[in-house]
Write a protein that holds these residues in place. Sequence first.
Motif, PDB file in Angstrom:
ATOM      1  N   GLY A 182       6.790  11.299  -0.230  1.00 47.68           N
ATOM      2  CA  GLY A 182       5.669  10.825   0.577  1.00 47.68           C
ATOM      3  C   GLY A 182       5.418  11.724   1.770  1.00 47.68           C
ATOM      4  N   TYR A 214      -3.233   9.003   1.317  1.00 51.26           N
ATOM      5  CA  TYR A 214      -2.973   7.588   1.109  1.00 51.26           C
ATOM      6  C   TYR A 214      -1.742   7.359   0.235  1.00 51.26           C
ATOM      7  CZ  TYR A 214      -7.425   6.228   3.218  1.00 51.26           C
ATOM      8  OH  TYR A 214      -8.452   6.005   4.089  1.00 51.26           O
ATOM      9  N   ILE A 215      -1.604   8.161  -0.806  1.00 55.33           N
ATOM     10  CA  ILE A 215      -0.432   8.026  -1.678  1.00 55.33           C
ATOM     11  C   ILE A 215       0.837   8.365  -0.897  1.00 55.33           C
ATOM     12  CG2 ILE A 215       0.728   8.929  -3.728  1.00 55.33           C
ATOM     13  CD1 ILE A 215      -2.054   9.367  -4.958  1.00 55.33           C
ATOM     14  N   MET A 258       1.300   8.037   2.332  1.00 54.80           N
ATOM     15  CA  MET A 258       1.560   6.937   3.256  1.00 54.80           C
ATOM     16  C   MET A 258       2.245   5.781   2.540  1.00 54.80           C
ATOM     17  SD  MET A 258      -2.087   7.043   5.289  1.00 54.80           S
ATOM     18  CE  MET A 258      -1.858   5.470   6.096  1.00 54.80           C
ATOM     19  N   LEU A 259       1.774   5.433   1.356  1.00 49.60           N
ATOM     20  CA  LEU A 259       2.357   4.328   0.610  1.00 49.60           C
ATOM     21  C   LEU A 259       3.784   4.638   0.173  1.00 49.60           C
ATOM     22  CD1 LEU A 259      -0.664   3.146  -1.573  1.00 49.60           C
ATOM     23  CD2 LEU A 259       0.394   1.935   0.339  1.00 49.60           C
ATOM     24  N   MET A 260       4.035   5.889  -0.207  1.00 43.42           N
ATOM     25  CA  MET A 260       5.388   6.262  -0.616  1.00 43.42           C
ATOM     26  C   MET A 260       6.349   6.227   0.570  1.00 43.42           C
ATOM     27  SD  MET A 260       4.709   9.276  -3.432  1.00 43.42           S
ATOM     28  CE  MET A 260       6.366   9.213  -4.085  1.00 43.42           C
ATOM     29  N   LEU A 318       5.970   4.186   3.069  1.00 47.99           N
ATOM     30  CA  LEU A 318       6.155   2.753   3.293  1.00 47.99           C
ATOM     31  C   LEU A 318       7.229   2.201   2.367  1.00 47.99           C
ATOM     32  CD1 LEU A 318       3.325   0.179   3.855  1.00 47.99           C
ATOM     33  CD2 LEU A 318       5.145  -0.335   2.254  1.00 47.99           C
ATOM     34  N   ILE A 319       7.232   2.636   1.112  1.00 48.25           N
ATOM     35  CA  ILE A 319       8.245   2.184   0.153  1.00 48.25           C
ATOM     36  C   ILE A 319       9.637   2.636   0.594  1.00 48.25           C
ATOM     37  CG2 ILE A 319       9.095   2.494  -2.207  1.00 48.25           C
ATOM     38  CD1 ILE A 319       6.148   2.678  -3.089  1.00 48.25           C
ATOM     39  N   LEU A 378      -5.658   0.451   4.677  1.00 48.35           N
ATOM     40  CA  LEU A 378      -4.624   0.723   3.674  1.00 48.35           C
ATOM     41  C   LEU A 378      -3.307   0.013   4.007  1.00 48.35           C
ATOM     42  CD1 LEU A 378      -3.733   2.376   1.163  1.00 48.35           C
ATOM     43  CD2 LEU A 378      -2.919   4.112   2.757  1.00 48.35           C
ATOM     44  N   TRP A 379      -2.802   0.239   5.202  1.00 46.24           N
ATOM     45  CA  TRP A 379      -1.502  -0.310   5.558  1.00 46.24           C
ATOM     46  C   TRP A 379      -1.536  -1.821   5.731  1.00 46.24           C
ATOM     47  CZ3 TRP A 379       3.206   2.195   7.472  1.00 46.24           C
ATOM     48  CH2 TRP A 379       3.240   3.562   7.188  1.00 46.24           C
ATOM     49  N   THR A 390      -1.283  -3.956   2.551  1.00 48.08           N
ATOM     50  CA  THR A 390       0.019  -3.718   1.919  1.00 48.08           C
ATOM     51  C   THR A 390       1.137  -4.366   2.731  1.00 48.08           C
ATOM     52  OG1 THR A 390      -0.829  -1.584   1.137  1.00 48.08           O
ATOM     53  CG2 THR A 390       1.542  -1.953   0.989  1.00 48.08           C
TER      54      THR A 390
END
Length: 469
Positions: free
Chosen positions: A163, A196-197, A199-201, A203-204, A262-263, A266
Motif C-alpha cells: 500500500g 485509493y487502492i 490507502m485501503l491496503m 488501512l488493512i 473513501l476512508w 470503510t
Amino acid sequence: MISIVLLSVFGLANLFLGFLRSNRILLPAAMLMLGTVLTVNFIDWNAGSQSFFNGMLVVDNFSVVFTGIVVLTALLLIPFSEKYVLDGQPNLAEYYSLLLFSLVGAIMMVSYNHLLMLFLGIEILSVAMYVLAGAQKTNLRSNEAALKYFLMGAFATGILLFGMALVYGATGTFELANIKFAVQNPVNASLTPMLYIGMLMMLIGIGFKVSAAPFHFWTPDVYEGTPTFFTAFMSTVVKTAGFAAFLKLLVQAFPAATAQGLWLPTLTAMCVLTLAIGNVGAVAQSSAKRMLAYSSVSHAGYLLIGLVAFNGELEGASANGIFFYSLAYSVATVAAFGVLKLVSDQRMREDYDALNGLAKTNPLLAFVMTVAMLSLAGIPLTGGFFGKFFVFSAAVENGHIGLVVFAVIMSMVSIYYYLRPIIAMYMRDADSDTIEPLQVSGFQSAALLLLALLTVVLGVLPGIIAGIL
C-alpha cells in the motif's frame, strides 16, 4: 528523540546486566530505566515541533503524550514479572530488553513524519512481539501463538508495504505533508485509483496491528497462548501506538476531502463490525483470558469511533478522545491482566472458575479486578466511562449519531461479560482448587492499588488531563 536514544541504550545495557547471572537486579533496573525515560520524555512538552532524520521523525506535543502512555503502561506492568525473578527465569534480561526495544518502535509509530519511519516502527515493535509471544518454549500454546502471530503479521506487513508503494507511485513522496499536497492537487487523475487502492491496503495493514475486524482473527488465539505478562503488553502498548499512528496518517496525509469519500465509509464499516464481533464474541467465552482478548477487539471498535469522528485536526476533540480512552483502557487492562496473571500463576487456570471466592481469599485482588472490569465496561466514576464519553461526544459533534447509538448498545452487551468475573469473585464459593489464599508481594500490592487509584482518579477528575492536546 531523547526517549528513543535512552531506550536503545538502556536495552543494550540491560543485556549486559544479564551476564551478572542475578535476576534480582533486573527488575529494579528496568523500572529505573522506564521511570527515567518517562520523566525525560516530558522535557519536550510545549517545546515546539522538532524534526530529526531530515524531517522523517517529528517530536511535538502529540508524540510526547502518546509516548508517555506507552512508557507509563510498560512501567506499571513491570511489577507483575516478579515471578520470573523469583523463579530464576534464565532469559529475563532478554525479555526486558525486547520490551525496551519494542517501545522504541512504538515511539517511532507516534512520532513519524515519513511512511518509511512508520514501517520501521511497526516492524521493530512487531518483531519483538513475535519473539515474546513464544517466550514459553516448552508450551505448545505459546509456540502456536508465536507462529500464528508471525505468519499473519508477515502477510499484514506485506499488504501495508505494498500500500505504501502504491501511495508513493501515485504521489511521488513518502512524507505526510507532501502526500497531503499531492492528494489535494493531483497532477495526473489517472493515478487516483492507484492512490485509493494504496490507502485501503494501508488501512488493512494497520487494522491488523490494532485488532480491528475483519483483521482480528489472530487476536484470541495469540492472546490466549502468549504468556499473560506479554499479552498485557501486547493488548495495551501495541494498540495505543497503532491508533496514534492511524490518526496521524488520516489527518496529516489524507485530507478530509478525500477521506470523507473513501476512508469514512470503510472505517465506519470496520467500526461496526469490530464492535459487534468483539462484544458478541466475548459473551461466548468461558476463559477469562480469552474474554479479555475479545474485549481488546471491542475496544478497538470504540477507538475507531474516534477516527471516524476526526475533524481534520491532529489536536482536536477526536485526538483528545483517543488519548484519554487509550490511557484509561491501558490502566484498566494492565490491572485486569495483572490480577489474572497472579491467579493463573498459583492456580494454573485462566477460566472464570479460577476466580471463585477470590473476595474471601484475597480481597485486594478482587477489588482491583472489580475496578478494572467496571472501567472497561464504562461504568461512571471510572476512567473508562469518560473515555467513552469523550469519544462518543466527538462522534455526535460530527453527526455520527447512529454509530454512537450502536456503540452504546454494544456497551450494554459488554456489561454481561464484565460482570462475570465480579460474580465469580463475590457470589460464588471457593472450591477445593481455589480455597487457598493467593500470595501477593507488597511490591505487587502497591502496583495494583496504584492502578485502581489511577482508574478512579481518571473517572472522578477527568479534567486533569482531558483536553491536553
